[in-house]
Write a protein that holds these residues in place. Structure first.
Motif, short mmCIF file in Angstrom:
data_model
loop_
_atom_site.label_atom_id
_atom_site.label_comp_id
_atom_site.label_asym_id
_atom_site.label_seq_id
_atom_site.Cartn_x
_atom_site.Cartn_y
_atom_site.Cartn_z
N GLY A 81 28.56 51.40 46.91
CA GLY A 81 28.61 50.32 47.89
C GLY A 81 29.18 49.04 47.36
O GLY A 81 29.00 47.97 47.95
N ILE A 82 29.89 49.10 46.23
CA ILE A 82 30.50 47.92 45.62
C ILE A 82 31.96 47.85 46.03
O ILE A 82 32.70 48.82 45.90
N ARG A 83 32.34 46.71 46.55
CA ARG A 83 33.75 46.53 46.94
C ARG A 83 34.59 46.36 45.69
O ARG A 83 34.45 45.41 44.93
N ALA A 84 35.48 47.32 45.48
CA ALA A 84 36.37 47.34 44.32
C ALA A 84 37.60 48.15 44.71
O ALA A 84 37.63 48.78 45.77
N PRO A 85 38.66 48.12 43.91
CA PRO A 85 39.83 48.93 44.23
C PRO A 85 39.45 50.39 44.42
O PRO A 85 38.89 51.03 43.52
N LYS A 86 39.75 50.93 45.61
CA LYS A 86 39.37 52.30 45.96
C LYS A 86 40.62 53.19 45.97
O LYS A 86 41.59 52.91 46.68
N PRO A 87 40.63 54.27 45.16
CA PRO A 87 41.79 55.16 45.17
C PRO A 87 41.92 55.88 46.51
O PRO A 87 40.97 56.51 46.98
N VAL A 88 43.09 55.75 47.13
CA VAL A 88 43.34 56.45 48.39
C VAL A 88 44.45 57.48 48.25
O VAL A 88 44.68 58.27 49.17
N VAL A 147 30.81 39.53 47.73
CA VAL A 147 31.31 39.57 46.36
C VAL A 147 31.97 40.92 46.13
O VAL A 147 31.48 41.95 46.61
N ALA A 148 33.10 40.91 45.43
CA ALA A 148 33.82 42.15 45.14
C ALA A 148 34.38 42.06 43.73
O ALA A 148 34.29 41.03 43.06
N LEU A 149 34.97 43.17 43.27
CA LEU A 149 35.60 43.26 41.96
C LEU A 149 37.10 43.46 42.16
O LEU A 149 37.52 44.30 42.95
N SER A 150 37.90 42.69 41.44
CA SER A 150 39.34 42.77 41.60
C SER A 150 39.96 43.92 40.81
O SER A 150 41.10 44.28 41.06
N ARG A 151 39.24 44.47 39.85
CA ARG A 151 39.78 45.58 39.05
C ARG A 151 38.65 46.52 38.69
O ARG A 151 37.48 46.18 38.75
N LEU A 152 39.05 47.73 38.29
CA LEU A 152 38.07 48.75 37.93
C LEU A 152 37.52 48.57 36.53
O LEU A 152 36.47 49.11 36.19
N GLY A 153 38.24 47.84 35.67
CA GLY A 153 37.79 47.65 34.31
C GLY A 153 37.98 48.90 33.47
O GLY A 153 38.63 49.87 33.87
N SER A 154 37.41 48.87 32.29
CA SER A 154 37.49 50.02 31.38
C SER A 154 36.10 50.58 31.18
O SER A 154 35.66 50.83 30.06
#
Length: 863
Positions: free
Chosen positions: A383-390, A457-464
């Motif tokens: 449920g975290i808004r982050a880049p989602k692979p489509v 609040v969201a995340l702009s990248r997936l990180g490592s």
């Protein structure tokens, strides 16, 4: 390149992931997911044949041809592709990593081979015996393969390059072979002229006519040619070339024309020359154009209308902005040519930090693609808004594409004005969700946290990051987020808001890992302009429970500047020591030593611990039991195995004084007083020894000119350092506070003559016992050097031992004392033997007793 295809109707069967609510959970059906991940029926089929993306070979070699010769897919109808022309040649980061690794292997191999000359010869003989025992028919076949292969392999590789329409690569491969041959000839001339240094002894063997060759020109040139030709993955060329190289190595070793070390160096140098040529001239690009990327995405089910390149090389990816009928997408293309930039940085971070604190780099394109996809779907499921692979798919045999539906918002680093409590609470709820799901991000910096207009609040990248993360990684994530928020709203509001949402216990778990090394790159950059934030944040967190015992920081670094110095210093000292040990016969050392002097040496070694015990007892006002104090000094000797001597000394003695009834402040000050007394004793004895060593038989006590000059140089350097503002600030901030804390204890000791005598007497006994031990060690082998000169050698060796940050000064003390004894007239064999016997009695022999003492003191609660 600006390409516009004919407009056509949008494809059907798309999902709502490209433009729907990123927070919506459970809305995607199984059918949608299959389409999103590129498992359709077109070029976007991501199943593959089980091979890694970067290990495949195209069926018709279309990607192996020169630019412009391979058929390029056109953009699908209705899709506009905007990008500049792709460069014809590129420099792959992986080649630079391989070249660096080859250089390191070559240098280390030469050093090890130089030190282990006997082992090198034995291994070479064993290999020769093993290979010469092969069946005669097999040896004959290997000889034919080597002889014929050396002649035909370059021709076959050249023909293969011409068939693939790569004439420039053929010219570069031949040029690399020529450069490698010239390099071998130059090295051979140096060796024959006697200017090869230690390399001559490592790579060559004496023969009746001179020496064997230092390198095999055939192997070096062949490896350089094959590396530039890039035969990896070629169905026929690669196995044949491998067989020819192995056959050449075996036949050359059996013939005795080359040493094993020369053959190994030939392989490495040939590889290095080929890699250097690839880096200088580049290699043919295998990057798919944007039209092919667009075709794959459309075939995977995305209603793409426009694809524009916005970043040609971001962390090893090409980034495109994709427009669909339902919104925009962030499209990442991972190419073999650029893959490795981010992995290389991640590898450095893995080497620098301890295990578990950072994710190792992906070794293949497929593993990297799978990890990014997994992280995106895991965050979406939480449920975290982050880049989602489509959409996830291969693009040709050497590239892959991932299309993300990205959340929108303003980065925390760009927020103007104060954040309200609701948004702060939303940030900490996001952190709580990550921790509950055991998801670690590792890049929660100011540019990663996004705030939208609705207070979300969201995340702009997936990180490592990783799924199923360990506890320490989750704590590091929280420490990063605390620092990131503190840079925006200040430490006070950060701690208050975090405790209100996460709880005091959860927030305090981040205190041990609240260190700059644990932060993301953008957080460290922001912290440079707000250096006091992290210190204030730690103080606020510690103030939550002021009566709790101080929490020690978790050691995050695997490699630190001190560790590098330790490694280099220990390596150099060890090299010097091993070079001297090679001149010593240990059996002769044992048989020729006078054991009456050796027994006296052991007594003086034991007296050093008595001196340290007496000095520590004189530094405190309370009575210390001598046996326990003596055992504590033995425990210090054992701790020297895993820590520099000064560190183990201070830590254990301070702990021992605390358990003896002193407060932490007074215990630390008392250990400081003992250290000051030992330094004063050391300095006085050094000056006296230097003066006595510089006098003649008349003992006129006229100091040596060298000693006077040395003292003047030290004084001038000290005054020059004090003129520097940073040095003065260091003294003011760090040294003076410790002196002030120890001053009351010093004054208390001065008021009691008995304690002062005990303190100084113990310090003098400590240093004089070490000097006497070294004198006994030299006398055990018949050396009659003056006692004053030996004392100077001891003090010089102790200085080197403290400068080389290895446990117990290993390597540095042995090398310095051996050199010192030789310089005062002791022959080299006797000097090395004396130092070995001295170190055996004063360093190695007390270690088992120190281990016993440490365990015993822990059982009785004395430390």
């Amino acid at each position: 390149m600006h390409q516009t295809a004919e407009e056509s109707a949008a494809r059907s069967g798309t999902t709502d992931g490209a433009g729907g609510d990123p927070d919506a959970r459970g809305r995607d059906t199984d059918q949608d997911t299959g389409q999103n991940t590129g498992q359709g029926d077109g070029k976007g089929d991501g199943k593959g044949d089980g091979k890694d993306l970067d290990d495949r070979e195209p069926a018709e070699d279309t990607d192996e041809q020169e630019p412009g010769s391979a058929p390029v897919l056109k953009a699908p109808p209705g899709v506009e592709v905007v990008e500049p022309p792709i460069p014809e040649r590129v420099r792959r980061p992986a080649d630079g990593v391989r070249l660096a690794a080859a250089v390191v292997l070559l240098v280390l191999g030469l050093l090890v081979a130089d030190l282990a000359s006997g082992t090198r010869g034995a291994v070479e003989q064993d290999l020769t015996d093993a290979t010469s025992g092969l069946p005669r028919l097999l040896l004959t076949l290997l000889g034919w393969m080597s002889g014929i292969g050396v002649l035909l392999l370059p021709i076959g590789v050249g023909a293969d390059l011409l068939v693939r329409r790569r004439p420039m690569q053929l010219i570069q491969a031949l040029g690399a072979a020529v450069v490698a041959g010239v390099l071998v000839i130059v090295l051979a001339i140096l060796v024959q002229s006697g200017n090869g240094g230690f390399v001559t002894g490592v790579l060559t063997r004496p023969t009746t006519t001179g020496h064997t060759g230092p390198l095999d020109i055939v192997i070096v040139s062949m490896l350089a040619l094959l590396t530039v030709a890039d035969i990896s993955g070629r169905k026929w060329v690669s196995p044949i070339a491998t067989t020819v190289v192995i056959a050449t190595l075996v036949t050359t070793l059996l013939s005795g024309a080359m040493t094993l070390a020369a053959l190994a160096c030939s392989l490495l140098i040939g590889w290095m020359v080929g890699l250097a040529v690839r880096l200088v001239f580049g290699v043919t690009s295998t990057r798919p154009p944007g039209t092919e990327v667009a075709a794959v995405l459309v075939a995977g089910g995305l209603p793409l209308t426009r694809l524009e390149l916005i970043d040609a090389n971001d962390a090893g990816d090409r980034r495109y902005l994709g427009q669909t009928t339902q919104g925009s997408l962030d499209v990442h293309v991972i190419d073999r040519d650029t893959f490795g930039l981010a992995s290389g940085r991640r590898l450095l971070r893995v080497l620098r930090l301890r295990s578990g604190f950072t994710r190792p780099p992906a070794l293949t394109l497929r593993s990297e693609v799978e990890h990014r996809t997994l992280m995106g779907l895991a965050l979406h499921d939480a449920g975290i808004r982050a880049p989602k692979p489509v959409a996830v798919s291969e693009v040709g045999p050497f590239s892959a594409v991932i299309a993300y539906d990205e959340p929108h918002g303003t980065a925390l680093s760009d927020v103007d004005g104060e954040l309200d409590d609701a948004r702060l609470a939303a940030i900490w709820r996001l952190a709580g969700t990550l921790h509950r799901r055991r998801l670690v991000h590792r890049q929660l910096g100011p540019s990663t946290i996004l705030l939208d207009d609705r207070g979300g609040v969201a995340l702009s990248r997936l990180g490592s990051g990783d799924v199923a993360a360990d506890d320490i990684s989750l704590r590091i994530d929280l420490a990063q987020l605390l620092t990131t928020v503190a840079l925006t709203v200040g430490p006070e509001r950060t701690v208050a808001s975090a405790v209100a949402v996460l709880g005091e216990d959860a927030v305090l778990r981040a205190v041990p890992v609240l260190q700059p090394v644990a932060l993301s790159p953008d957080a460290r950059v922001a912290l440079k302009s707000h250096k006091s934030v992290m210190g204030e944040l730690r103080e606020r967190l510690v103030a939550l429970r002021p009566r709790a015992e101080a929490v020690e920081p978790v050691q995050l670094r695997r490699i630190s500047p001190r560790g590098v110095v330790t490694l280099l210093g220990g390596g150099i000292a060890g090299y010097l020591l091993l070079t001297q040990l090679a001149q010593v016969d240990i059996g002769q050392v044992v048989s020729t030593a006078d054991w009456r002097w050796a027994a006296l040496l052991v007594l003086f070694a034991a007296a050093t611990f008595a001196g340290a015990s007496i000095a520590l007892g004189g530094a405190v006002q309370i009575h210390l039991r001598f046996v326990r104090t003596y055992m504590t000094q033995l425990a210090v000797a054992f701790s020297g195995l895993v820590a520099p001597a000064a560190v183990g000394n201070i830590a254990l003695n301070t702990r021992y004084l605390q358990t003896s009834g002193l407060s932490p402040t007074i215990a630390g000050a008392s250990v400081g007083v003992a250290q000051v007394a030992q330094f004063c004793s050391y300095f006085v004895l050094l000056v006296i020894s230097g003066v006595l060593a510089g006098t003649g038989p008349a003992v006129s006590f006229s100091p040596s000119p060298v000693l006077v000059a040395g003292i003047l140089v030290v004084v001038i350097l000290a005054l020059g350092l004090l003129a520097l503002p940073k040095v003065r600030a260091l003294l003011t901030d760090r040294v003076l506070p410790q002196v002030r804390s120890a001053l009351p204890q010093v004054l208390a000791v001065l008021q009691h003559p008995a304690k002062l005598t005990q303190l100084l007497g113990g310090a003098l006994l400590l240093d004089m016992s070490f000097v006497a031990a070294l004198v006994c060690a030299t006398r055990a082998f018949g050396a009659q050097a003056p006692v004053a000169a030996i004392a100077v050698v001891y003090f010089a060796g102790a200085i080197v031992g403290s400068a080389v940050p290895t446990p117990g000064g290993l390597g540095g003390i042995e090398a310095a004392m051996s050199f010192g004894l030789i310089s005062i007239g002791v022959d080299s064999g006797t000097a090395v033997s004396s130092v070995l016997l001295y170190r055996l009695a004063t360093y190695w022999l007390p270690i088992p007793f120190g281990w016993f003492s440490l365990n015993r003191l822990q059982k009785v609660g004395a430390i």
